[in-house]
Design a protein around this motif. Structure first.
Motif, mmCIF file in Angstrom:
data_model
loop_
_atom_site.group_PDB
_atom_site.id
_atom_site.type_symbol
_atom_site.label_atom_id
_atom_site.label_comp_id
_atom_site.label_asym_id
_atom_site.label_seq_id
_atom_site.Cartn_x
_atom_site.Cartn_y
_atom_site.Cartn_z
ATOM 1 N N THR A 1 -1.393 15.235 24.726
ATOM 2 C CA THR A 1 -0.589 14.416 24.213
ATOM 3 C C THR A 1 0.655 15.325 23.503
ATOM 4 O O THR A 1 1.604 14.480 22.950
ATOM 5 N N GLY A 2 0.462 16.588 23.395
ATOM 6 C CA GLY A 2 1.384 17.169 22.916
ATOM 7 C C GLY A 2 1.052 18.858 22.824
ATOM 8 O O GLY A 2 0.044 18.965 23.567
ATOM 9 N N PHE A 3 1.350 19.579 21.907
ATOM 10 C CA PHE A 3 1.090 20.967 21.658
ATOM 11 C C PHE A 3 0.835 21.200 20.221
ATOM 12 O O PHE A 3 1.417 20.868 19.188
ATOM 13 N N LEU A 4 -0.293 21.751 19.974
ATOM 14 C CA LEU A 4 -0.485 22.306 18.751
ATOM 15 C C LEU A 4 -0.238 23.984 18.643
ATOM 16 O O LEU A 4 -0.808 24.779 19.627
ATOM 17 N N VAL A 5 0.511 24.605 17.556
ATOM 18 C CA VAL A 5 1.136 25.639 17.713
ATOM 19 C C VAL A 5 0.848 26.428 16.540
ATOM 20 O O VAL A 5 0.442 25.811 15.597
ATOM 21 N N ASP A 6 1.164 27.912 16.625
ATOM 22 C CA ASP A 6 0.990 28.780 15.191
ATOM 23 C C ASP A 6 2.196 28.342 14.628
ATOM 24 O O ASP A 6 3.272 27.707 15.201
ATOM 25 N N LEU A 7 2.108 28.750 13.248
ATOM 26 C CA LEU A 7 3.397 28.476 12.369
ATOM 27 C C LEU A 7 4.388 29.371 12.422
ATOM 28 O O LEU A 7 4.429 30.240 11.578
ATOM 29 N N SER A 8 5.236 29.336 13.489
ATOM 30 C CA SER A 8 6.390 30.236 13.503
ATOM 31 C C SER A 8 7.590 29.568 14.379
ATOM 32 O O SER A 8 7.017 28.810 15.282
ATOM 33 N N GLY A 9 8.644 30.044 14.182
ATOM 34 C CA GLY A 9 9.741 29.409 15.100
ATOM 35 C C GLY A 9 9.632 29.605 16.339
ATOM 36 O O GLY A 9 9.739 28.730 17.425
ATOM 37 N N TYR B 1 3.134 6.391 19.636
ATOM 38 C CA TYR B 1 3.263 4.901 19.979
ATOM 39 C C TYR B 1 4.680 4.941 20.865
ATOM 40 O O TYR B 1 4.680 3.945 21.485
ATOM 41 N N ALA B 2 5.780 5.497 20.319
ATOM 42 C CA ALA B 2 6.734 5.337 20.958
ATOM 43 C C ALA B 2 6.783 6.231 22.321
ATOM 44 O O ALA B 2 7.795 6.639 23.010
ATOM 45 N N LYS B 3 5.812 6.723 22.745
ATOM 46 C CA LYS B 3 5.573 7.678 23.873
ATOM 47 C C LYS B 3 6.084 8.953 23.917
ATOM 48 O O LYS B 3 7.075 9.407 24.852
ATOM 49 N N LYS B 4 6.166 9.461 22.879
ATOM 50 C CA LYS B 4 6.863 10.768 22.741
ATOM 51 C C LYS B 4 5.925 12.068 22.764
ATOM 52 O O LYS B 4 4.928 11.931 21.925
ATOM 53 N N LEU B 5 6.318 13.166 23.155
ATOM 54 C CA LEU B 5 5.501 14.528 23.026
ATOM 55 C C LEU B 5 5.596 14.857 21.616
ATOM 56 O O LEU B 5 6.822 14.824 21.220
ATOM 57 N N VAL B 6 4.386 15.471 21.132
ATOM 58 C CA VAL B 6 4.471 16.072 19.865
ATOM 59 C C VAL B 6 4.158 17.378 19.850
ATOM 60 O O VAL B 6 3.182 17.701 20.200
ATOM 61 N N ILE B 7 5.064 18.155 19.271
ATOM 62 C CA ILE B 7 4.936 19.688 18.935
ATOM 63 C C ILE B 7 4.495 19.928 17.544
ATOM 64 O O ILE B 7 5.236 19.463 16.577
ATOM 65 N N ALA B 8 3.062 20.262 16.924
ATOM 66 C CA ALA B 8 2.982 20.277 15.710
ATOM 67 C C ALA B 8 2.098 21.448 15.104
ATOM 68 O O ALA B 8 1.655 22.234 16.082
ATOM 69 N N ASN B 9 2.005 21.957 14.084
ATOM 70 C CA ASN B 9 1.282 23.038 13.606
ATOM 71 C C ASN B 9 -0.134 22.807 14.020
ATOM 72 O O ASN B 9 -0.674 21.626 13.666
#
Length: 407
Positions: A344-352, A322-330
């Motif tokens: 709208t963002g990136f869905l990634v593996d669970l690693s640094g 809603y705040a127009k921010k990109l989201v990087i999540a598991n």
């Protein structure tokens, strides 16, 4: 107008608390009379709407213990909720509907004198209990049975995502129930009306104007995997230029209750990890920031890092969208339903490393944050708006009311 009471164990700061507060606000705007009944409410650790009188709060049974010698948390929570539910018998104007969540064992008690009960399942409680000894298995067995049987006695069951609906069906095998998905939303009116404070004031420190700010918002709990954000920050150094890395800053904000031993311990663990990875100066830790400060840092950041694995839904990504921010999540749980990978963002593996690789994209190309943020706002309005949330919840309340009239 229908009288609706929300029964919640501890009305502090968290995703579950944010949802029930928003549900109460939604019904109030629809013309219903709402209030909260809870076993604990700290004016210094709660959402504004429960402190400023917007929603009346009744505290019942705070004298009951939260644990017994550091054990039996679940049993004590069950006792406190049954006690709070029993209190409603003595109310002059009993509610027509009770909306409860987290603890279902109170539902049979409520049905003794309350016409309709709604239960919101954020996630089966028995799955939140960490594995333990054989003795703990014996202790949990009757509690797990009670949870399943009493959940099935609700007149209406909501879950927060398709993911949780599947977990619900797989966990409560005795129940022939298809819960209805009610996606959480956020009180967008508050976001729109909140007058933002400067980042300097929100953090009580000044950052360079050209800073690239990553934000993590979650309670200080180990299951939220907050250490991953710190590890990703350290990994990022090898993926961008030294000049760009100097501009990067991470804000770690989240609910912190000094009564909760894990909150206190995990905060110390995280600050220790930051020191070990030599990124302490690049991180600002915020404990239980005010609502105004939270909205402000959301609007000032460049991207949100959301680290919990298999999150039941996740309200924070919605706030960021809603705040127009990109989201990087598991790439698991609720975020797979709220975030469109690569849009709208990136869905990634669970690693640094996986998180750091996407953070590097944001650092190198600031336009991508604007592009993804705009797409996120559009997706929020289309799928997760407060209006849609309010209408779906209100329809259930109206159905109860009409059923009562027909009887």
């Amino acid at each position: 107008m229908v009288r609706v009471s929300f029964l919640h164990p501890d009305l502090g700061i968290g995703g579950a608390e944010r949802l029930v507060v928003d549900a109460a606000l939604a019904l109030k705007k629809k013309g219903h009379e709402v209030n909260f009944i809870t076993s604990h409410h700290d004016p210094n650790h709660c959402f504004t709407e429960t402190r400023d009188g917007t929603i009346p709060v009744i505290v019942v049974g705070e004298w009951l213990p939260r644990n017994i010698f550091g054990k039996f948390f679940a049993l004590c929570a069950y006792v406190k909720m049954v006690y709070a539910a029993s209190y409603m018998f003595f109310l002059g104007d009993r509610p027509d509907v009770v909306f409860c969540d987290l603890v279902s064992v109170c539902i049979p008690v409520l049905h003794l004198y309350i016409p309709h009960v709604i239960y919101y399942c954020h996630h089966p409680d028995q799955l939140l209990s960490s594995p333990g000894s054989t003795w703990k298995s014996f202790y949990r067995a009757p509690l797990n049975y009670l949870e399943e049987i009493t959940t099935g006695q609700a007149d209406k069951i909501f879950v927060n995502s398709k993911y949780t609906a599947a977990v619900f069906k797989d966990t409560f095998k005795r129940l022939n129930v298809d819960p209805e998905v009610l996606y959480p939303s956020i009180n967008t009116e508050y976001f729109d009306k909140t007058r933002l404070v400067s980042l300097e004031r929100a953090l009580d420190k000044k950052l360079p104007e050209d800073s690239i700010i990553f934000l993590s918002i979650n309670r200080y709990e180990r299951k939220k995997n907050l250490n991953l954000a710190i590890e990703a920050l350290a990994e990022l150094k090898s993926l961008v230029t030294d000049e760009d890395y100097k501009r990067v800053h991470l804000i770690m904000a989240g609910g912190y209750d000094k009564r909760v031993e894990e909150n206190v311990d995990h905060y110390v663990e995280l600050t220790g990890l930051a020191d070990e990875l030599q990124v302490t100066e690049k991180i600002t830790f915020l404990r239980s920031p005010s609502d105004i400060n939270k909205v402000s840092i959301l609007n000032h950041c460049d991207a949100l890092i959301y680290t919990p694995p298999n999150e039941h839904f996740g309200i924070v990504p919605l706030e960021a969208m809603y705040a127009k921010k990109l989201v990087i999540a598991n790439n698991s749980g609720g975020p797979t339903e709220s975030i469109i990978d690569g849009v709208t963002g990136f869905l990634v593996d669970l690693s640094g490393k996986a998180f750091a690789e996407k953070m590097a994209i944001v650092v190198k190309d600031k336009t991508i944050g604007l592009k993804f943020g705009t797409a996120g706002k559009e997706r929020f309005i289309k799928t997760f708006s407060f209006t849609a949330f309010s209408n779906q919840l209100d329809q259930s309340i109206q159905n109860f009311s009409e059923r009562k009239k027909s009887n």
